[in-house]
Scaffold this active site. Structure first.
Site, PDB file in Angstrom:
ATOM      1  N   TYR A   1      -2.674  -0.031  10.529  1.00  0.00           N
ATOM      2  CA  TYR A   1      -2.533  -0.401   9.120  1.00  0.00           C
ATOM      3  C   TYR A   1      -1.140  -0.054   8.602  1.00  0.00           C
ATOM      4  CZ  TYR A   1      -3.535  -0.754   4.128  1.00  0.00           C
ATOM      5  OH  TYR A   1      -3.508  -1.095   2.798  1.00  0.00           O
TER       6      TYR A   1
ATOM      7  N   SER B   1       0.875  -1.174   0.000  1.00  0.00           N
ATOM      8  CA  SER B   1       0.000   0.000   0.000  1.00  0.00           C
ATOM      9  C   SER B   1       0.904   1.214   0.000  1.00  0.00           C
ATOM     10  CB  SER B   1      -0.878  -0.007   1.254  1.00  0.00           C
ATOM     11  OG  SER B   1      -1.400   1.278   1.538  1.00  0.00           O
TER      12      SER B   1
END
Length: 270
Positions: A156, A143
């Site tokens: 995250y 990501s």
């Protein structure tokens, strides 16, 4: 004929979002595609849509036995495994350190890391023998949060940084037999959900973000679709196009790394 014709590709989380786009792309490339998907409804949808072109296995990426069951079915079907793509993940909807209760932070950490980090590790463990035999590859979805703050909350972001370490270590341990790399997409149209521990299991990423908001922060000034990111995976999976890359993370961030101080991009008036 595609380099990936009759290659055996195993993708986790193939029922929606980027995972589904990867399933579609690798089938288009002529590969034999399998996926491990948590949702029974999505498994049924995959089977109905792709028929004999997909081996869809219902299972949980946090369970090694589910991985092993899927790998056994892949080897029975194809006789080999050429590429494992660890893709299934969850997002924390930017849950912050200050505003998240300590107990929730603790349980959310375990749930999110179980999926985003342990899930990758267990998949690598289950697939490694077959990939060593085929001299294949592993590819893990990262990501923009693997490079920058603000792509999620601390849970995250930490999980994606952990995944980069996992990629480097596995690339080292499995060389020269298996190439291990990562692809880090930026925000896109997806059904990415959050941890149940944070009360986010039914909340999609697009309920927190809008296409306009995503496009505005990207120097390339567009709202990415999952299919826009499949190219790097195809290249990394190809033995002909990728003999030399291992331990590499492709930052597919639509230009985030070159954002200017004064303007998102200098060519907006071109």
């Amino acid at each position: 004929m595609s380099d990936l014709h009759n290659e055996s590709i195993f993708i986790t989380g193939g029922g929606s979002g980027l995972g589904l786009a990867l399933v579609e792309r690798f089938i288009e490339e002529g590969a034999q595609v399998a996926t491990l998907e948590l949702s029974a409804a999505k498994v049924a949808s995959l089977r109905q849509r792709f028929g004999e072109h997909i081996l869809a296995v219902e299972g949980n990426v946090t369970c090694y036995a589910d991985y092993q069951r899927a790998v056994d079915q892949i080897l029975t079907r194809s006789g080999k495994l050429d590429c494992f793509i660890g893709n299934a993940g969850i997002w924390d909807h930017n849950a912050s350190l200050v505003n998240t209760p300590a107990e929730t932070l603790e349980t959310g950490f375990h749930e999110l890391f179980n999926v985003n980090v342990l899930g990758y590790l267990l998949g690598a463990k289950a697939c490694a023998p077959a990939l060593i035999a085929s001299e294949g590859s592993m590819i893990f979805t990262l990501s923009n949060a693997a490079w920058y703050p603000g792509g999620g909350g601390p849970l995250y972001t930490a999980s994606k940084h952990a995944a980069t370490g996992l990629i480097r270590q596995l690339a080292y341990e499995l060389a020269p037999k298996v190439r291990v790399n990562g692809v880090g997409p930026c925000g896109m149209a997806s059904d990415l959900r959050g941890p149940q521990a944070l009360g986010q299991s039914e909340t999609s990423i697009m309920q927190s973000l809008t296409p306009e908001k995503i496009a505005a922060i990207l120097p390339l000034q567009f709202f990415p679709q999952p299919a826009d990111f499949t190219g790097p995976y195809v290249m990394l999976a190809s033995r002909r196009n990728n003999r030399a890359l291992s331990g590499v993370m492709i930052n597919a961030d639509a230009g985030l790394a070159i954002r200017g101080i004064r303007h998102v991009a200098a060519g907006l008036d071109l």
